[in-house]
Design an enzyme around this catalytic site. Structure first.
Site, mmCIF file in Angstrom:
data_model
loop_
_atom_site.group_PDB
_atom_site.id
_atom_site.type_symbol
_atom_site.label_atom_id
_atom_site.label_comp_id
_atom_site.label_asym_id
_atom_site.label_seq_id
_atom_site.Cartn_x
_atom_site.Cartn_y
_atom_site.Cartn_z
ATOM 1 N N HIS A 75 32.624 46.411 43.437
ATOM 2 C CA HIS A 75 32.654 46.821 42.021
ATOM 3 C C HIS A 75 34.049 47.266 41.609
ATOM 4 O O HIS A 75 34.214 47.918 40.582
ATOM 5 C CB HIS A 75 31.635 47.951 41.767
ATOM 6 C CG HIS A 75 30.274 47.629 42.280
ATOM 7 N ND1 HIS A 75 29.837 48.039 43.517
ATOM 8 C CD2 HIS A 75 29.283 46.887 41.737
ATOM 9 C CE1 HIS A 75 28.607 47.576 43.713
ATOM 10 N NE2 HIS A 75 28.253 46.877 42.660
HETATM 11 S S1 FES Z 1 32.925 49.738 44.479
HETATM 12 FE FE1 FES Z 1 30.790 49.594 44.569
HETATM 13 S S2 FES Z 1 30.444 49.534 46.645
HETATM 14 FE FE2 FES Z 1 32.528 49.724 46.535
#
Ligand code: FES
Length: 234
Positions: free
Chosen positions: A199
């Site tokens: 993410h």
């Molecule tokens: S940014 Fe979501 S798991 Fe690493």
């Protein structure tokens, strides 16, 4: 002709059932023998002659004549049973604890020793410890400098670099993103540390979260240096 009742009695005397009945009749006769009658006539009821039914009769003549001998035996039996029960309980608890203790292979997994001499400066190594990746970074002098230049108060999870390391050149962290648990990529991201592609979380050269959804810095596991080039994790 003989009457019917006389014939019936004669048949009964000669039948096998009559033979079985004869010893019983003899026993009944013995129960009233003179010897038994004498024994019963010498028995004195402790209640005999008592008009008051609430009064306790005198039982002293039935009491033991050997003083405290019975008490010694009772104490011995209680002591012996207590000792046997304690030994049984101890052995049960020991067996239980032995079963609950970690097995040798689990203990071996609990700690991992790493030879730091094999990791050149400026390189990352990933090892597996308790099923999780552990990042070991041999930091350069400029990386240590960069980590110390950061304004700690501006960080999402404020932590100084010196609180995250035991020796500045060695950075040891769990390789698990604090957002949802992905494994970040080393030497990547906007801050020259680690980048989580799941993410988009960016960690700096001290493993602190700088950008993206992760709420916390990368976790530091328990570790120690057994000597100059030996690292023990766990
Ligand atoms: S940014 Fe979501 S798991 Fe690493």
């Amino acid at each position: 002709m003989a009457p019917l009742t006389t014939v019936t009695r004669a048949l009964a005397r000669s039948s096998p059932a009559a033979a079985l009945l004869r010893p019983l009749t003899a026993a009944a006769t013995m129960s009233t023998s003179p010897a038994l009658r004498d024994a019963s006539s010498t028995y004195q009821s402790p209640f005999k002659g008592e008009s008051d039914s609430t009064k306790m009769p005198d039982f002293t003549k039935y009491m033991s004549k050997n003083g405290g001998g019975n008490q010694v035996f009772s104490y011995f039996m209680v002591g012996a049973l207590g000792a046997i029960s304690a030994a049984g309980a101890k052995s049960t608890i020991q067996e239980f604890l032995k079963n609950m203790a970690a097995s040798a292979d689990v203990l071996a997994m609990a700690k991992v020793e790493v030879d730091l001499g094999a990791i050149p400066e400026g390189k990352n190594v990933i090892i597996k410890w308790r099923g999780k990746p552990v990042f070991i970074r041999h930091r350069t002098a400029s990386e240590i400098d960069e980590a110390n230049q950061v304004n700690v108060a501006s960080l999402r999870d404020p932590q100084s670099d010196e609180d995250r390391v035991k020796k500045p050149e060695w950075l040891i962290m769990l390789g698990v993103c604090t957002h949802l648990g992905c494994v970040p990529i080393g030497e990547a991201g906007d801050y020259g540390g680690w980048f989580c592609p799941c993410h988009g979380s960016h960690y700096d050269i001290s493993g602190r979260i700088r950008k993206g959804p992760a709420p916390l810095n990368l976790e530091i596991p328990a570790y120690d240096f057994s000597d100059d080039d030996k690292l023990v994790i766990g």
